[in-house]
Design an enzyme around this catalytic site. Structure first.
Site, PDB file in Angstrom:
ATOM      1  N   HIS A 137     -20.647 -10.601   8.524  1.00  0.00           N
ATOM      2  CA  HIS A 137     -19.416 -10.800   9.291  1.00  0.00           C
ATOM      3  C   HIS A 137     -18.688  -9.510   9.681  1.00  0.00           C
ATOM      4  O   HIS A 137     -18.296  -9.325  10.828  1.00  0.00           O
ATOM      5  CB  HIS A 137     -18.484 -11.683   8.460  1.00  0.00           C
ATOM      6  CG  HIS A 137     -17.387 -12.312   9.240  1.00  0.00           C
ATOM      7  ND1 HIS A 137     -17.614 -13.293  10.180  1.00  0.00           N
ATOM      8  CD2 HIS A 137     -16.058 -12.110   9.243  1.00  0.00           C
ATOM      9  CE1 HIS A 137     -16.463 -13.660  10.717  1.00  0.00           C
ATOM     10  NE2 HIS A 137     -15.505 -12.950  10.164  1.00  0.00           N
ATOM     11  N   SER A 185     -14.117 -13.081  15.020  1.00  0.00           N
ATOM     12  CA  SER A 185     -13.751 -14.071  14.014  1.00  0.00           C
ATOM     13  C   SER A 185     -12.516 -14.880  14.421  1.00  0.00           C
ATOM     14  O   SER A 185     -12.550 -15.584  15.422  1.00  0.00           O
ATOM     15  CB  SER A 185     -13.541 -13.334  12.690  1.00  0.00           C
ATOM     16  OG  SER A 185     -13.401 -14.231  11.643  1.00  0.00           O
TER      17      SER A 185
END
Ligand SMILES: *[C@@H]1O[C@H](CO)[C@@H](O)[C@H](O)[C@H]1NC(C)=O
Ligand SMILES: *[C@@H]1O[C@H](CO)[C@@H](O)[C@H](O)[C@H]1NC(C)=O
Ligand SMILES: *[C@@H]1O[C@H](CO)[C@@H](O)[C@H](O)[C@H]1NC(C)=O
Length: 472
Positions: free
Chosen positions: A448, A243
């Site tokens: 995620h 990320s």
């Protein structure tokens, strides 16, 4: 004992939700109004000062309209996604299983142990290194030394080195790599819990928090990478980012292209650069409120991103159904932002995750991402026309020069990722001249945070990662 208290607190919160709503109504309606008006008027800032007598009736109407309004304004499809299925779930018993898993994990001491103690507990050697960045931040790095090549792990927004050990010895990435003899380095960005020091600023100074992932990319990563290379007396290392750990890498290698030569392979888990298609309602809402957040924070002299805002509380109302698990998951801003893909989520490990996240970030990091969502550009921080002219000499901030990236890059992404949307990842892939691999996780509900803690991390992520690492 701890377990009982926890459940009791959760139960109290539930009770309050139901019984004491009258007491909280003014608060709720105020928050709601702020949000709704944010979409119908231009700025949330003007709103905050508009408290008036008709707030309650207005607010109640808004409350009824809100999910629809929000959904439309946020562009998150037909429905505001819930953070957890809770009461809406149609498979009876699944939720009970999640709660049973969670309760089973409550006794896990890793929830309260610090990263150093955890790594040693599982029998790994540990070193701690300190580096000072060009602009004075004092950063900690953790290392599990090994005889193999060096691998540098960089966490995401609101994370820290802990991200790579929290999954436990069977699937934590730091351990998997150490088991194969790699020399494992874990970075900690400025502002996260292991790196909250500066040569003359304190975290209580507003100035301490005046940075975004741009500075993490141009100052923190180079300092940490140089230090790791120095210790190991090698010229290159392998970089694995998650990320924001990928965002900062792309900043570094485009702003300081000489660092490309120090990277033999970069693996991007859930790469975040272009953000027009971000699905996370929280991130989209924060994006709309970006000028507000930044201005608000500035006024109060606090630059740390403090998740307990009215915006957050309002979203909770709509994304989080009532229920013990919801109350727990929704109390963590990292889960609120990234979503919880419950198919791969290990609820037994939730107490450990709660004990180690969020690790801290600046409001400017969030605001910078917000700008990316609104503009669809991957570029430097927007200070407004005058500010940009002063700083960059142009009215709009310069784009990051992705074409300058020459280090081999491999992208891992997934369909259900609330933050790294497949379309945005594709766009990034097409802009990179040195992409060597792009891989979609073959699991529909992979989200995620599953790139850190999925139950099947070894099979779904590590297998391919391992293969790539041996090839570069
Ligand atoms: C690394 O190599 C040295 C000497 O060759 C050896 O003593 C040591 O145990 C090795 N360390 C690991 C982690 O394999
Ligand atoms: C990395 O550093 C360790 C400890 O200083 C050393 O034992 C190892 O041989 C080094 N690895 C390489 C590839 O230089
Ligand atoms: C889930 O987490 C628990 C507690 O950390 C761990 O013991 C277990 O192995 C994990 N399960 C899976 C499938 O990874």
């Amino acid at each position: 004992m701890i377990k009982r208290c926890f459940i009791l607190i959760a139960a109290t919160a539930l009770f309050c939700d139901g019984q004491l709503v009258d007491y909280f109504l003014p608060e709720i309606t105020k928050a709601t109004r702020e949000v709704v008006d944010g979409f119908t008027k231009t700025s949330l800032v003007t709103l905050a000062s508009q408290a008036s007598g008709d707030l309650v009736s207005e607010g109640v109407r808004a409350l009824v309209r809100l999910p629809e309004t929000l959904t439309r304004a946020l562009g998150v499809g037909n429905q505001l996604p819930g953070l957890l299925p809770d009461s809406h779930i149609n498979v009876i018993g699944v939720l009970d299983d999640f709660i049973a898993d969670y309760n089973a994990g409550l006794g896990n001491e890793d929830a309260t142990l610090d990263i150093r103690a955890i790594i040693r507990k599982y029998g790994y050697p540990l070193e701690e290194h300190e580096v000072i960045t060009e602009d004075g931040y004092i950063l900690s790095m953790f290392r599990i030394p090994g005889n193999g090549s060096a691998v540098f792990l960089m966490h995401g927004l609101l994370g820290c080195a802990d991200d790579y050990v929290m999954a436990g010895p069977d699937s934590g990435l730091a351990y998997l790599l150490a088991n194969e003899g790699y020399d494992v380095w874990m970075g900690n960005a400025r502002g996260s819990k292991h790196s909250r020091r500066h040569v003359h600023l304190k975290p209580s100074d507003a100035k301490f928090w005046d940075f975004s992932w741009h500075e993490i990319g141009i100052f923190d990563l180079p300092a940490m990478i140089d230090s790791a290379l120095d210790e190991n007396d090698t010229k290159k290392l392998k970089y694995i980012g998650h990320s924001q750990g990928t965002t900062a890498f792309f900043v570094m290698t485009s702003e300081k292209p000489e660092y490309n030569a120090k990277i033999s392979l970069m693996v991007a888990l859930s790469p975040v650069a272009f953000m027009s298609n971000v699905r996370s309602p929280v991130v989209r809402l924060l994006a709309v409120g970006t000028p507000f957040i930044h201005g608000f924070v500035k006024t109060f002299g606090l630059y740390e991103f403090l998740p307990d805002s009215s915006v957050m509380r309002t979203l909770k109302l709509f994304m989080c159904s009532s229920g013990i698990l919801s109350n727990i998951v929704c109390s963590n801003v990292m889960f609120m932002m990234a979503g919880v893909g419950y198919a791969q989520f290990n609820f037994t490990n939730l107490p450990v995750l709660m004990g180690h996240t969020p690790a801290g970030a600046s409001a400017k990091q969030v605001a910078h991402y917000g700008q990316g969502v609104l503009t669809g550009k991957f570029r430097q921080f927007d200070y407004g026309t005058t500010g940009n002219l002063n700083r960059y000499g142009t009215e709009v901030p310069p784009n990051y020069a992705l074409e300058k990236i020459t280090a081999p890059v491999s992208l891992f992404y997934s369909e259900a990722d609330w933050l790294a949307h497949p379309t945005d990842v594709d766009k990034l892939y097409n802009r990179l001249n040195s992409a060597v691999d792009i891989h979609k996780i073959p699991y529909q509900q992979f989200n995620h945070l599953d790139f850190l803690w999925a139950k099947d991390f070894k099979v779904l992520v590590y297998k391919r990662l391992q293969m790539l690492l041996t090839h570069f």
